[in-house]
Write a protein that holds these residues in place. Sequence first.
Motif, mmCIF file in Angstrom:
data_model
loop_
_atom_site.group_PDB
_atom_site.id
_atom_site.type_symbol
_atom_site.label_atom_id
_atom_site.label_comp_id
_atom_site.label_asym_id
_atom_site.label_seq_id
_atom_site.Cartn_x
_atom_site.Cartn_y
_atom_site.Cartn_z
ATOM 1 N N PRO A 156 0.813 -1.218 0.000
ATOM 2 C CA PRO A 156 0.000 0.000 0.000
ATOM 3 C C PRO A 156 0.850 1.274 0.000
ATOM 4 N N THR A 157 2.059 1.184 0.578
ATOM 5 C CA THR A 157 2.937 2.356 0.616
ATOM 6 C C THR A 157 3.346 2.788 -0.790
ATOM 7 N N ILE A 158 3.687 1.813 -1.640
ATOM 8 C CA ILE A 158 4.042 2.137 -3.027
ATOM 9 C C ILE A 158 2.850 2.777 -3.733
ATOM 10 N N ALA A 159 1.656 2.240 -3.495
ATOM 11 C CA ALA A 159 0.456 2.807 -4.113
ATOM 12 C C ALA A 159 0.254 4.259 -3.688
ATOM 13 N N LYS A 160 0.497 4.549 -2.407
ATOM 14 C CA LYS A 160 0.339 5.918 -1.918
ATOM 15 C C LYS A 160 1.369 6.847 -2.547
ATOM 16 N N ARG A 161 2.598 6.367 -2.704
ATOM 17 C CA ARG A 161 3.640 7.208 -3.302
ATOM 18 C C ARG A 161 3.330 7.485 -4.773
ATOM 19 N N LEU A 162 2.847 6.454 -5.506
ATOM 20 C CA LEU A 162 2.469 6.659 -6.902
ATOM 21 C C LEU A 162 1.304 7.636 -7.000
ATOM 22 N N LYS A 163 0.379 7.539 -6.071
ATOM 23 C CA LYS A 163 -0.733 8.486 -6.038
ATOM 24 C C LYS A 163 -0.215 9.906 -5.869
ATOM 25 N N GLN A 164 0.766 10.080 -5.008
ATOM 26 C CA GLN A 164 1.330 11.406 -4.766
ATOM 27 C C GLN A 164 1.994 11.962 -6.019
#
Length: 502
Positions: A156-164
Motif C-alpha cells: 500500500p505504501t508504493i500505491a500511496k507514493r504513486l498516487k502522490q
Amino acid sequence: MIIQPGNNAATAKPAPIQGDNQLFPVFLKLNELHVVLIGAGNIGLEKLTALLHNSPQTRVTIIAERVLSEVQQLVASYPQISIRQKTFEADDLNEADLVVAATGDNELNAHIRRAAHQRKLLINVADKPDLCDFYLGSIIKKGDLKIAISTNGKSPTIAKRLKQVLSEALPDDLDTTLQQMNALRLQLKGNFADKVKALNEATAMLVEQKPAQKHHLKWLIWITTVLALGLSLTTLWFNQPGFKIYVQHINPAFYYFLGAGFVFALIDGAIGMSYGVTSTTFSLSMGIPPASASMGVHLSEIMSNGIAGWMHYRMGNVNWKLFKMLLIPGIIGSVAGAYLLSSLEHYSQYTKPVVSVYTLILGLVIFSKAFKPKRIKSADKVKRISLLGLGGGFIDAVGGGGWGSIVLSTLIAGGRSPRFSLGTVKLSRFFIALMGSLTFITMLNGAHWYAVAGLVLGSALASPIAARISNKISTKVIMVSVAVIVILVSLKSIYAFAAKFL
C-alpha cells in the motif's frame, strides 16, 4: 458433439502467472449500494473516510462495540450513515451489498469473512490481502476523472507514493478538459466511426501542444539569459572600471573559482541543494566580501539554473502551480535581500562572520538531513508556499545561499514529491537569481570579478551533467562530505574573526 467436464484443455484453468496482477479493475456505484463496516476504531475511520471521499452518498451501517469519537464526528455530517453499537452477529450482513472488516481482530475478521461468503457477499479485510475479495486502492481524483492504483495487496505504501506523484503531475484543471470533451461528444452526429474520428482529432492537440510548449520555454530561458548577460556585461563595461582591468589581466585565482564552481554545481545537481552555501563558504575563505560572494553565486546560478531548469522541464519534473506560487515572492525576497546586503558592503568585516555563522548552521542542517529518514506525509503539505518563497529568496540573497536548503527541504518534508519539487525549485531559481544578480550589479562598485566569472563559467559547464546524475550516486556520502567541509571552513572564518578581539 457435447464436451463433458473433465481434465481436458477446454475446461482446465490457466495456471497463474508468477508476479502477474490478476485483479480485474471495476468502479462501483457505491451510492446505490449498502455497505456494512465492522469496526469503528482508527482502522474503521480510515476505511470510512476512503469510502466517503469517493462516494459521499454511500449508505453505510457501522457495527462496533466501541466507537471512536472521530468516527462519531464524521458520521454526524452524513445522515445516511448509521451506527449500531453492538457485538457483531452474522445476521448483521443480511441486507448488505458489500462488507468491510476493520476490527484488527484476526479471529473476528475470519468469522466475518465466513458469514459474508455464506451470503455470497464480497468482503474487504483491512491489512489482510489473503482474506480480501477486493481491495480499496489509492485513488487519484480530478473532478470526474478517477485513477485507481493497485499493487495486488503487496505494498500500500508504493500505491500511496504513486498516487502522490501522479497527483502532482496531473493538472487540477484537467476536469475542465474532460467536461468540454463530454459536451463535444454529446454534440457529435453520425455513426460510431465518425464520432471516434472527430474525438481523435479534437484530442490530438493535447499531445501536439507539448513540443510547442517546450519550444517556447526553451527560447524564453535562452533569450532571457542572453539579454541578462548582455545587460550585465554592458553595465559592467561602462560603469565598473575594475571590470576592464580584470578582463585584460585575469587573476590566477579565477581558475580556482572555475574549478570550485564546476564541483559545487555537480554536488548541487546530485542532492538538489548546497551550491549557494558551498560557493559562499569557499568565497569567504578566499577573502571575498559577503555581498560580492553572494553576487557571484547569483550570477553563476542564472545560467546553471536556466540549463538545469530546462533539463528538468524536458524530463517532466516541473509542477507549474507550485512554480507560480514560488516565483514572484521569491523574486521580491531576493531583491530585498540583495539590496540590504549590498548596502552593508563597506562593513564586510562585520557581516562576514554573521554570514559564516549562517553557513555553519546550513552545514549542520545538511549533515542532519543526511542521516534523517525521509518521512513524507501528503496530509502535512506546506500551505503557505508564497511565504516560503519570500523568506527563502531573502535569506538566500543575504547569506549567499539557502534557496535549495530551505525551500526544497521544506517542500519535501511537507509531503511534496521530491522529483517535482527539485525540478520546480531549479526552474524558479533561474528567474530569482536573475533579479537578485541585477540588484547586486546595480548596487556594488568594487566587486571581485575573477571570482564571479570563475563561478559563472564553472557552474554553467557542470549544469547539463548535474541534472542527469541526481539519481546515480550516493546522496548520503555527498551530503556528509559537503556538510563537514562547510562546517570546518565556517568555523575557521568565525575563529579568525574572534581572534582579532582576543
